[in-house]
Scaffold this active site. Structure first.
Site, PDB file in Angstrom:
ATOM      1  N   HIS A 279      -1.221   0.437   7.415  1.00 52.78           N
ATOM      2  CA  HIS A 279      -1.448   0.755   6.237  1.00 52.78           C
ATOM      3  C   HIS A 279      -1.701   2.145   5.588  1.00 52.78           C
ATOM      4  O   HIS A 279      -1.651   3.013   6.529  1.00 52.78           O
ATOM      5  CB  HIS A 279      -3.203   0.141   6.362  1.00 52.78           C
ATOM      6  CG  HIS A 279      -3.847   0.154   4.933  1.00 52.78           C
ATOM      7  ND1 HIS A 279      -3.250  -0.375   3.922  1.00 52.78           N
ATOM      8  CD2 HIS A 279      -5.041   0.908   4.334  1.00 52.78           C
ATOM      9  CE1 HIS A 279      -4.050  -0.457   2.767  1.00 52.78           C
ATOM     10  NE2 HIS A 279      -5.031   0.627   3.100  1.00 52.78           N
TER      11      HIS A 279
ATOM     12  N   CYS B   3       0.793  -1.293   0.112  1.00 52.32           N
ATOM     13  CA  CYS B   3       0.059   0.085   0.042  1.00 52.32           C
ATOM     14  C   CYS B   3       0.917   1.148  -0.069  1.00 52.32           C
ATOM     15  O   CYS B   3       0.370   2.312  -0.540  1.00 52.32           O
ATOM     16  CB  CYS B   3      -1.108  -0.066   1.281  1.00 52.32           C
ATOM     17  SG  CYS B   3      -0.340  -0.104   2.890  1.00 52.32           S
TER      18      CYS B   3
END
Length: 858
Positions: free
Chosen positions: A818, A335
């Protein structure tokens, strides 16, 4: 398509190869696009080079190489036939059981909900003559066997993308405890019942841990939100030193959660069955009745407030599709990459460089385009901007949409790009989570290397920093300039607007911990952006500054300003720092970033009327009172433990002994600590620590520091080894002359990365040398014609900006968590969360990590 004849197949038989163990078989993805076997035209795999091509690009490969025979692979998806949940008609969604991505039981971001019908044919270009895989029966045995072997080997071979995935990230890989095989267990223990447990020091009946030495049953740790336990199990360890405990309720015939307090980690205990039987527990008869620590951590990660806010969870978001709204699949903690490239390809300069010139780049691509940087970046940009891959996920080949996936798109999976950009890098070549800021700079560096003297999109970020150092004793000054791409903004926590609330929260938290009750609701520090900007521009005291005016050490102040303003200003909020124990931590802070930004007041002025420059005299390399044979520290001859033959020369540099001792006490190698202080120019413990953290994975991290012109152990001078030509070319492509590139490489033992840092920090010296060349008889015209102007190209303009994009991080460390990004497009904010691309309802501009501002042109 015409049917393939025996004669046609015989004509290409010599070019058909059977893939061997070392061959890379690209059967998942086209080398020039993100077409796959599931695409409308399928994928054509060259049966000689094993490169894959979509229908649009297969003829390009044929024309370039003359390879005619391809395996045409096409897959059509259909939903899996699964048992449905009672009364709902929907298949039960698997819940993650491991803190991992891409492994069994982990987060499956591309959950396989489909089965595939596969169509395999052999195709010969340019006429597209074809024969089905099962239609080889009528061919002569020798032909059939050869072709069949090649086809079956291609189909069964691991694809190149799978081989390139070193390992899927697994956040719960556990090591065998050092106490497992020699654990002391007390005699005559109490028999532990199979259920009905309670903490022996409080009334808790969940999150209970059985100490494997004495059989005590005690509650676990209290979590940050007040849930969990009352810390009785860890307090028991501090009192007794008994190291291992097993979580009751997690014991099954397959294992259990075992924690080692001594090793401070979840561990494996191969002797667990024996250890449990000591207390009368039959492991084979136990059943799971409580959540594992992994399940609890997953639950916590999914409901923690920061995650909810940044991902805009709980708010219905409108999905977006089309050009510029293409999602990127998570390849296993990728990510950070996804967020960075989404922002870069929203910038016109990167679009012009790679997407607008796509055809030219592809035409000039080498025979193996999977290993060409420009090709793979152009392919990535086209995949993101074309809209070809930004469509709702479909259930099958007939175009029917999947109801439960209508907000998700297939997007693109940049496997080739990730493998190439990370090739040879100790971190980016893995599937571990990374720092988005470090990846941004790594990508910028790769673009620099591959642009050479052509158009360079990095110019939009590049700016000059002006540093002014003023000697307080003499009032004289020195101005230097260096190149940078990111403005690192400090966070002055003492400027928080809600100090009283924070103090009240800390007091309530302390009382809750003492009384062993749930913690109060978290209070996040609110720091004004203006305070961060003031901290950036504030004077910084420099102790032990060598004043060339005094020819002695003095105290100075350093101020930092912009010598130029870039087209796009990248601001990193320094949320990640080190505590007093040097353990990395993330500041939980809210900074309301402005939509409109004016930093004109931070423009440097250069030497002002009335200011007198410090004499341009090189400082002595050892202090006059320093004992001969020392390392050149600010110390004395009692520091024998630091002596080394590599620093016995009277030309040894002065290194700050106190900083080196600090780093050594933290467990880092002595030679690495010396290099950290040397390469950061004695600028303090924080800078040296940052250098250590960013170079820990260097192959020569713990090697001795070899100074320019000195000899390493058992070797001749570094200058005797000519700098690698590719490194010289890279530096020349950044706007420096060949002589300057050679000098920088020789000064840094031929290390490209350090040479670039060196050359930027010695621009003034290089200017002086260029002037000296002219004064020694070379005309200005000759000097200009034979060398490139000193320094890289920078753009300049007004210091007024508008917020254009930002990348946010969720989690406690850059090594986990994330990333998502928000980008302003067509007058609205859009959130890019891997494959999910939606209109943003409430962009959390106060919680970002990296911000991108675009210059406002009046």
């Amino acid at each position: 398509m015409a049917e393939l004849s025996e004669e046609a197949l015989l004509s290409v038989l010599p070019t058909i190869r059977v893939p061997k163990a070392g061959d890379r078989v690209h059967k998942d993805e086209c080398a020039f696009s993100f077409d796959t076997p599931e695409s409308e035209g399928g994928l054509y795999i060259c049966m000689n080079t094993f490169l894959g091509f979509g229908k649009q690009y297969v003829e390009r490969h044929f024309n370039k190489t003359g390879q005619r025979v391809y395996l045409h692979l096409r897959r059509t998806r259909r939903p899996k036939e699964e048992d449905t949940s009672a009364g709902t008609g929907d298949p039960p969604r698997k819940k993650p059981t491991r803190l991992a991505i891409g492994v069994e039981g982990g987060f499956d971001l591309t959950e396989d909900k489909f089965e595939f019908d596969e169509d395999v044919k052999i195709v010969i270009l340019p006429d597209y003559l074809e024969i089905a895989r099962d239609g080889l029966g009528g061919l002569p045995d020798i032909v059939r066997d050869r072709v069949t072997s090649a086809v079956e080997a291609l189909l069964s071979a691991d694809s190149a993308s799978r081989k390139q995935e070193v390992q899927a990230w697994d956040g719960e890989v556990r090591q065998v405890s050092k106490h497992a095989f020699n654990l002391k267990q007390l005699d005559n223990p109490a028999r532990i019942p199979p259920c009905g447990w309670k903490c022996s020091k409080c009334d808790m009946r969940e999150n209970l841990w059985l100490n494997l030495t004495d059989g005590s049953i005690l509650c676990g740790r209290r979590y940050f939100d007040g849930s969990g336990g009352n810390n009785h199990a860890v307090e028991h360890y501090r009192e007794t030193g008994y190291p291992l405990a097993v979580k009751l309720g997690t014991i099954t015939p397959d294992g259990a959660d075992v924690y080692s307090y001594d090793e401070d980690d979840m561990v494996l205990d191969p002797s667990l069955a024996e250890h449990l039987s000591h207390f009368g527990i039959d492991m084979l008869k136990m059943q799971k009745t409580d959540k594992t620590m992994t399940e609890l951590e997953i639950d916590m990660n999914q409901r923690i407030g920061e995650w909810e806010l940044i991902q805009e969870s709980g708010v219905p978001l409108k999905p977006l599709f089309g050009p510029g709204y293409t999602g990127i699949r998570n390849l296993g903690n990728s990510c950070y990459l996804n967020s960075v490239v989404q922002v870069l390809f929203s910038i016109p300069d990167f679009q012009r460089k790679y997407v607008d010139k796509l055809e030219k780049i592809f035409q000039n691509a080498p025979t193996d385009p999977t290993q060409d940087f420009s090709t793979q970046v152009a392919k990535l940009g086209h995949g993101l901007l074309s809209g070809e891959y930004s469509k709702p996920a479909l259930e099958s080949g007939d175009g029917e949409q999947v109801p439960e996936q209508k907000e998700v798109q297939d997007g693109i999976a940049p496997r080739m790009f990730k493998a190439l950009i990370g090739k040879g890098h100790p971190e980016f070549s893995t599937n571990r989570q990374q720092d988005a800021q470090e990846f941004f700079l790594h990508l910028i560096n790769m673009v620099e290397r591959n642009c050479r003297s052509s158009e360079n999109p990095n110019e939009v970020f590049r700016f000059l920093v002006e540093e002014k150092i003023k000697c307080l004793a003499t009032e004289k000054v020195k101005y230097t300039q260096r190149v940078d791409y990111i403005m690192q903004l400090p966070v002055p926590m003492d400027a928080a607007l809600n100090k009283e609330e924070l103090l009240e929260y800390e007091e309530k938290k302390r009382q809750a911990e003492e009384e062993k009750v749930p913690l109060p609701e978290l209070v996040r520090a609110q720091v004004p952006f203006s305070s961060c900007l003031e901290a950036y521009g504030a004077p910084e005291q420099v102790d032990d500054f060598w004043s060339t005016a005094l020819q002695a050490k003095s105290v100075a102040v350093k101020t930092t300003r912009f010598a130029s303003f870039p087209d796009y200003l990248v601001i990193q909020i320094k949320k990640f720092t080190f505590g007093l124990d040097w353990v990395p931590k993330k500041l939980d802070v809210s900074i309301e970033m402005p939509e409109e930004l004016d930093i004109s007041q931070l423009r440097g002025t250069g030497l002002q009327p009335g200011e007198e420059e410090l004499p341009d005299i090189a400082p002595p390399l050892v202090t006059p009172d320093e004992p001969k044979g020392s390392l050149g520290f600010y110390g004395n001859e009692d520091e024998d433990s630091f002596c080394s033959p590599h620093f016995s020369s009277p030309t040894s540099p002065m290194l700050d002994e106190s900083v080196i001792i600090q780093l050594v006490e933290m467990g880092f190698p002595m030679d690495a600590c010396r290099k950290a202080v040397y390469y950061t120019g004695n600028s303090g413990a924080e800078a040296a620590m940052n250098w250590v953290m960013s170079h820990m994975d260097d192959p020569d991290f713990a090697n001795p520091l070899i100074l320019p012109g000195s000899s390493g152990p058992g070797s001749t001078s570094a200058a005797a080894d000519p700098p690698p030509e590719d490194c010289v070319t890279t530096i020349v492509s950044m706007g420096f002359s060949r002589d300057q590139a050679l000098k920088a490489l020789r000064a840094t033992n031929n290390s490209l990365e350090r040479a670039v840092d060196w050359i930027f920090s010695h621009i003034d010296d290089l200017d002086a040398e260029a002037a000296m060349d002219i004064s020694e008889g070379r005309s200005a015209a000759e000097s200009i014609s034979e060398s490139v102007p000193v320094g890289p190209k920078v753009r300049d303009g007004p210091g007024k900006y508008q917020l254009f994009a930002f990348i946010s991080h969720m989690g406690t460390s850059t090594m986990c968590g994330h990333y998502v990004c928000h980008i302003k497009k067509e007058g609205r904010w859009v959130i890019y969360n891997d494959q999910k691309v939606c209109a943003s309802e409430k962009p959390p501009k106060d919680l970002g990590y990296i911000y991108f501002y675009q210059r406002v042109v009046s």
